[in-house]
Write a protein that holds these residues in place. Sequence first.
Motif, mmCIF file in Angstrom:
data_model
loop_
_atom_site.group_PDB
_atom_site.id
_atom_site.type_symbol
_atom_site.label_atom_id
_atom_site.label_comp_id
_atom_site.label_asym_id
_atom_site.label_seq_id
_atom_site.Cartn_x
_atom_site.Cartn_y
_atom_site.Cartn_z
ATOM 1 N N ASP A 76 80.728 47.643 5.555
ATOM 2 C CA ASP A 76 80.499 46.430 4.757
ATOM 3 C C ASP A 76 79.705 45.405 5.552
ATOM 4 O O ASP A 76 78.846 44.704 5.016
ATOM 5 N N GLU A 77 79.991 45.344 6.858
ATOM 6 C CA GLU A 77 79.243 44.410 7.723
ATOM 7 C C GLU A 77 77.780 44.847 7.830
ATOM 8 O O GLU A 77 76.864 44.019 7.790
ATOM 9 N N VAL A 78 77.562 46.162 7.920
ATOM 10 C CA VAL A 78 76.188 46.676 7.979
ATOM 11 C C VAL A 78 75.457 46.374 6.676
ATOM 12 O O VAL A 78 74.324 45.874 6.669
ATOM 13 N N TYR A 79 76.108 46.647 5.557
ATOM 14 C CA TYR A 79 75.474 46.423 4.252
ATOM 15 C C TYR A 79 75.193 44.947 4.006
ATOM 16 O O TYR A 79 74.214 44.591 3.338
ATOM 17 N N SER A 80 76.044 44.089 4.531
ATOM 18 C CA SER A 80 75.895 42.644 4.291
ATOM 19 C C SER A 80 74.671 42.056 4.996
ATOM 20 O O SER A 80 74.322 40.895 4.760
ATOM 21 N N ARG A 81 74.013 42.849 5.843
ATOM 22 C CA ARG A 81 72.789 42.376 6.493
ATOM 23 C C ARG A 81 71.639 42.274 5.490
ATOM 24 O O ARG A 81 70.610 41.648 5.777
ATOM 25 N N ASN A 82 71.799 42.926 4.344
ATOM 26 C CA ASN A 82 70.831 42.815 3.239
ATOM 27 C C ASN A 82 69.398 43.086 3.691
ATOM 28 O O ASN A 82 68.481 42.301 3.440
ATOM 29 N N GLN A 83 69.230 44.220 4.350
ATOM 30 C CA GLN A 83 67.898 44.625 4.793
ATOM 31 C C GLN A 83 67.787 46.143 4.723
ATOM 32 O O GLN A 83 68.806 46.838 4.624
ATOM 33 N N ASP A 84 66.561 46.634 4.720
ATOM 34 C CA ASP A 84 66.356 48.078 4.654
ATOM 35 C C ASP A 84 67.168 48.772 5.745
ATOM 36 O O ASP A 84 67.329 48.242 6.860
ATOM 37 N N LEU A 85 67.670 49.945 5.424
ATOM 38 C CA LEU A 85 68.576 50.646 6.325
ATOM 39 C C LEU A 85 68.090 52.073 6.561
ATOM 40 O O LEU A 85 67.831 52.815 5.618
ATOM 41 N N THR A 86 67.957 52.435 7.843
ATOM 42 C CA THR A 86 67.632 53.810 8.222
ATOM 43 C C THR A 86 68.694 54.290 9.201
ATOM 44 O O THR A 86 69.039 53.572 10.151
ATOM 45 N N LEU A 87 69.204 55.482 8.958
ATOM 46 C CA LEU A 87 70.257 56.039 9.794
ATOM 47 C C LEU A 87 69.755 57.262 10.550
ATOM 48 O O LEU A 87 68.979 58.063 10.011
ATOM 49 N N ALA A 88 70.200 57.404 11.787
ATOM 50 C CA ALA A 88 69.898 58.605 12.559
ATOM 51 C C ALA A 88 70.674 59.778 11.956
ATOM 52 O O ALA A 88 71.814 59.616 11.510
#
Length: 301
Positions: free
Chosen positions: A256-268
């Motif tokens: 939830d903390e990661v999602y709350s950054r409200n920016q494009d997300l790329t995961l390894a």
Amino acid sequence: MKQIAGLLVLILTCSSVGNAQNKKELDKEAIKKMCGCFEVTFNFTETFSYSEDSLYKPSKTKVDKGLEWAQLIEDTDNKLSIQHLLQVGNPSNPHIVKHWRQDWLFENTDFYMFNGDNAWLFETKEPSDVKGQWTQKVYQVDDSPRYEGSATWVHVDGKSYWENTTPAPLPRREYTKRSDYNVTLRGNRHEITTYGWVHDQDNDKVIREDGKDDVILAKEKGYNTYVKVDDSRCQAAADWWKEHQDKWANVRHKWDEVYSRNQDLTLASKVDNKLLFKYLFSDDISEEKDIDSVIESFVKK
């Protein structure tokens, strides 16, 4: 006359608000019917191929069965969260596998839309675009993102269903065997039935490249039935969740903390040649600080 007109407006407004509230409660009731113990049948078959490769081989038809426990883990006015657990093996001593999770958010405006190559684009919608709608957010077994989309629950002719089309990663049954496409355009229909519910899918297997139009490689039909059985048959899964729910609450809190950054997300895909779920499924990773560190190591800056 002005007083009568004003009274009519007030009555109509109150009626509209009341109907909207009743509709929302009907929606929530339908979603909650996806909770409980189910005998599940997973059916997938490739229906049409558009490949120009004469050696192209379609995916084999897949039919699997299982027993699944769907646990309601959050129930608020604007959010319902359901955790799925597979119960496999000897019924007298079954093995429990943490499966997918689905969150339902009312009139949600923030989205992470899959774009291929383990990347999600952050998008926002206007409140008017999602008025009365529910977003279904689907997560991987490690609670990382999978796909999401917004639509209206429909209750008509004795049916309750929700339909949406959205881009998604390849399913596990495909990405371990296929590399000739990188996006699944999922046509999802969730319908509540007399026996439980059904997840009806019409999917496109899509090749997506930057600067080019999407190319449909093939189409696929999915038809997964969830037949309700007595909850006692899933008691082992329910007990497992009680024992492990605190750990997974910490996992969700970090995401939830990661999602709350409200920016494009790329995961390894892997860290030190190890998949994320392998880390999180391990009993060695249980403290909140270790969970946070592991998840953060997969988030590309």
